[in-house]
Design an enzyme around this catalytic site. Sequence first.
Site, mmCIF file in Angstrom:
data_model
loop_
_atom_site.group_PDB
_atom_site.id
_atom_site.type_symbol
_atom_site.label_atom_id
_atom_site.label_comp_id
_atom_site.label_asym_id
_atom_site.label_seq_id
_atom_site.Cartn_x
_atom_site.Cartn_y
_atom_site.Cartn_z
ATOM 1 N N LYS A 263 79.418 -21.124 54.184
ATOM 2 C CA LYS A 263 78.991 -20.032 55.076
ATOM 3 C C LYS A 263 78.932 -18.709 54.299
ATOM 4 O O LYS A 263 79.492 -18.603 53.205
ATOM 5 C CB LYS A 263 79.969 -19.920 56.246
ATOM 6 C CG LYS A 263 81.394 -19.551 55.850
ATOM 7 C CD LYS A 263 82.374 -19.738 57.014
ATOM 8 C CE LYS A 263 83.788 -19.415 56.591
ATOM 9 N NZ LYS A 263 84.785 -19.849 57.584
ATOM 10 N N TYR B 95 79.822 13.217 45.214
ATOM 11 C CA TYR B 95 79.756 13.786 46.558
ATOM 12 C C TYR B 95 81.054 14.472 46.958
ATOM 13 O O TYR B 95 82.147 13.958 46.682
ATOM 14 C CB TYR B 95 79.473 12.681 47.578
ATOM 15 C CG TYR B 95 78.027 12.222 47.613
ATOM 16 C CD1 TYR B 95 76.978 13.138 47.702
ATOM 17 C CD2 TYR B 95 77.729 10.865 47.580
ATOM 18 C CE1 TYR B 95 75.661 12.692 47.753
ATOM 19 C CE2 TYR B 95 76.417 10.414 47.635
ATOM 20 C CZ TYR B 95 75.386 11.340 47.724
ATOM 21 O OH TYR B 95 74.093 10.908 47.780
HETATM 22 C C1 LIG Z 1 85.823 -20.606 56.983
HETATM 23 C C2 LIG Z 1 86.410 -21.850 57.526
HETATM 24 C C3 LIG Z 1 87.021 -22.798 56.683
HETATM 25 C C4 LIG Z 1 87.283 -22.549 55.216
HETATM 26 O O1 LIG Z 1 88.482 -21.824 55.057
HETATM 27 P P1 LIG Z 1 89.064 -21.491 53.592
HETATM 28 O O2 LIG Z 1 90.335 -20.777 53.878
HETATM 29 O O3 LIG Z 1 88.054 -20.617 52.945
HETATM 30 O O4 LIG Z 1 89.234 -22.781 52.887
HETATM 31 C C5 LIG Z 1 87.416 -23.998 57.233
HETATM 32 N N1 LIG Z 1 87.260 -24.244 58.544
HETATM 33 C C6 LIG Z 1 86.716 -23.354 59.397
HETATM 34 C C7 LIG Z 1 86.594 -23.696 60.839
HETATM 35 C C8 LIG Z 1 86.291 -22.115 58.924
HETATM 36 O O5 LIG Z 1 85.771 -21.221 59.772
#
Ligand SMILES: *Cc1c(COP(=O)(O)O)cnc(C)c1O
Length: 365
Positions: free
Chosen positions: A37, A262
Site C-alpha cells: 500500500k 523564509y
Molecule cells: C499496513 C498493514 C499491515 C502491514 O503492517 P506492518 O507493520 O507494516 O508490517 C498489515 N496488515 C494490515 C491490515 C495493514 O493495514
Amino acid sequence: MNNNLTVLEINSAAVKHNLQYFKSKIQENTKILVVVKAFGYGSNAIEIAKIIQNDVAYFAVAYTHEGIALKNAKIKTPILVLHPQMTDLDCIIKYGLEPNLYSTRILKAFLTLADAQNLIDNSIHIEFNTGLNRLGFLENDIKNISSILKEKKTVKVNSIFSHLVASEDKNEREFSIKQIAKFENIANAFEKHLGFKPMMHITNTSGIINYSQAHFDMVRLGIGLYGFANDKKETSQLKNVMSLKSVISQIHQIEKGESIGYNRALIANNFMKTATIPIGHSDGIHRNLGKGKGFVTINNQKAFIVGNVCMDMTMIDITHIDCKEGDQVIIFNNQNTVEELAKISHTISYEVLTAISQRVKRIVK
Ligand SMILES: *Cc1c(COP(=O)(O)O)cnc(C)c1O
C-alpha cells in the site's frame, strides 16, 4: 549519472534479502502476503511487486486504485484490497481484486452486485475487529454474517483476518495475546457456522517477530520488507531498501548578520557557507527538521538544515565541509537511517518513507 537530481534508490537485492529473512521465521506451509500500500511504503509498489511476485502468495493494498495499478502492470499474484469503498465494488470485480468486506453495509452491497453479475466463488475476505477499533466485524456479528454468507455460491470467503493493536510493544504483550485468543475463538465459531475453514491471518511485521504462535495460515509483511522491524536487533538483520539522494544546486557565502531563508529563521553569527538542495517539505523533508534539527550528509559529513525548510528546497550548513556545486547529498541511506530521521521529526519510519513525494524519481538498482 543520477548525481544531478533528487532520487529515491530502491535496492532490489535488499528487498529479496528481507523477504527471505521473514520467510526463515515462518513455517514452510505458512503463506506470506506482502503489503504494498501507499506506493509500496513510498518506494514503488509495481517495482516491488515485480521483484517478489513469484515468491509470495498475496499482495495487499489499502485502496482499490492501488490494486488496479498492479493489475495494469500485469501482476498476477492475488491482491487483497484492505479498505475498499462502496463506490469501488464494480471495479473490484472488473479487475479481479479481492475485497476485504469489513461491515454489514459493504458485505451486503457486494453480495447484491455478485448476484446481479452471476459471479461464481468470487474471492472475498472478512476482517474482524479484535481491539483496534478501526475496521471489521465484531465477535457477535458472526451468526448474522454467516447466515448471510451460508450457501452463497457467488462468493467464497478466502480468508478471515484481524489486525494487532500493538504488536511491536512488549508492554502490551498481554493485550496482544488476548487479541490472538479472541481471533482464534472467532475463527472457530465462524468455521462452525459457515461449514468450512477459510485461511486465518493476524500478524504484521512485528507480529511475525513477536508472536510466532499466531502466524496461522498466512502472515502480512509490511515495513519489514522495506528494511525496518520496529526493533533494533531485528532491524540489524535487515538490509536497507531505500536511499534518498539529492545534489547541491548552489552554494552561498553568507556574511555575519545576513539571514537565510523564509522569515529570517537563521541570522548568521559568523561567516557561513550554505548549500541549497532541490528537495523540500512537499517532498517529505518535514518542516520540523528545519532550524538545525535535521541533517543530511555530504562525503559522510553531517550538514545541518538551516532556517526553515521550503516547499521545494532546503538549505544546509556546509561551512566546515569541503564540497562543490553538483556534489551528492545523502538524505537517508543505510548509514543515515530513516529511523534516526523519524526520531528527530517525532514520528515513525512508516511516515518518513511514505511522505516522499511522487515527483521524486524512483530508481531500481
Ligand atoms: C499496513 C498493514 C499491515 C502491514 O503492517 P506492518 O507493520 O507494516 O508490517 C498489515 N496488515 C494490515 C491490515 C495493514 O493495514
